[in-house]
Design a protein around this motif. Sequence first.
Motif, PDB file in Angstrom:
ATOM      1  N   ARG A   6       0.827  -1.205   0.000  1.00 43.44           N
ATOM      2  CA  ARG A   6       0.000   0.000   0.000  1.00 43.44           C
ATOM      3  C   ARG A   6       0.862   1.257   0.000  1.00 43.44           C
ATOM      4  NH1 ARG A   6      -5.515  -1.084   3.304  1.00 43.44           N
ATOM      5  NH2 ARG A   6      -5.808  -3.227   2.629  1.00 43.44           N
ATOM      6  N   TYR A   9       2.059   1.720  -3.411  1.00 42.77           N
ATOM      7  CA  TYR A   9       0.953   2.220  -4.224  1.00 42.77           C
ATOM      8  C   TYR A   9       0.762   3.723  -3.980  1.00 42.77           C
ATOM      9  CZ  TYR A   9      -3.726   2.767  -6.199  1.00 42.77           C
ATOM     10  OH  TYR A   9      -4.804   3.205  -6.927  1.00 42.77           O
ATOM     11  N   ALA A  10       0.947   4.160  -2.736  1.00 40.02           N
ATOM     12  CA  ALA A  10       0.845   5.590  -2.420  1.00 40.02           C
ATOM     13  C   ALA A  10       1.884   6.372  -3.220  1.00 40.02           C
ATOM     14  CB  ALA A  10       1.037   5.823  -0.928  1.00 40.02           C
ATOM     15  N   ILE A  31      -5.455   4.539  -0.425  1.00 40.08           N
ATOM     16  CA  ILE A  31      -4.694   3.300  -0.221  1.00 40.08           C
ATOM     17  C   ILE A  31      -5.233   2.453   0.920  1.00 40.08           C
ATOM     18  CG2 ILE A  31      -2.606   4.306  -1.189  1.00 40.08           C
ATOM     19  CD1 ILE A  31      -1.494   4.283   1.741  1.00 40.08           C
TER      20      ILE A  31
END
Length: 108
Positions: A6, A9-10, A31
């Motif tokens: 996550r 992904y951020a 996220i």
Amino acid sequence: PEQIERIHYARELILQNLSKPLSVSELSRRIGLNEFLLKRGFNQVFGTSPWKMGREERLEAARRLLAAQDISVSEAAYRVGYANLGSFSEAFKRKFNISPKKYQKKWR
């Protein structure tokens, strides 16, 4: 492992949204981590905050634009999400030790 995914992904979201930077709360929501976990995890994984990474990436993108394209300093600032030319110029000079205009002239 899921939290680290996550956090990565951020970072992707930050890079995808340079012209319209996301707030930490928006990034956190997207996220699926609370703000505290996002900030702590981001610092552990990347050694910086989401906000600082976004600012650094925006300035790098502006530097590339000024060196490679025939655009004005204000257009470069706008493309990387700065609404205020003075703020952009100040941040650019602080990072690169040269004003955006002088940098641009150097590469033309």
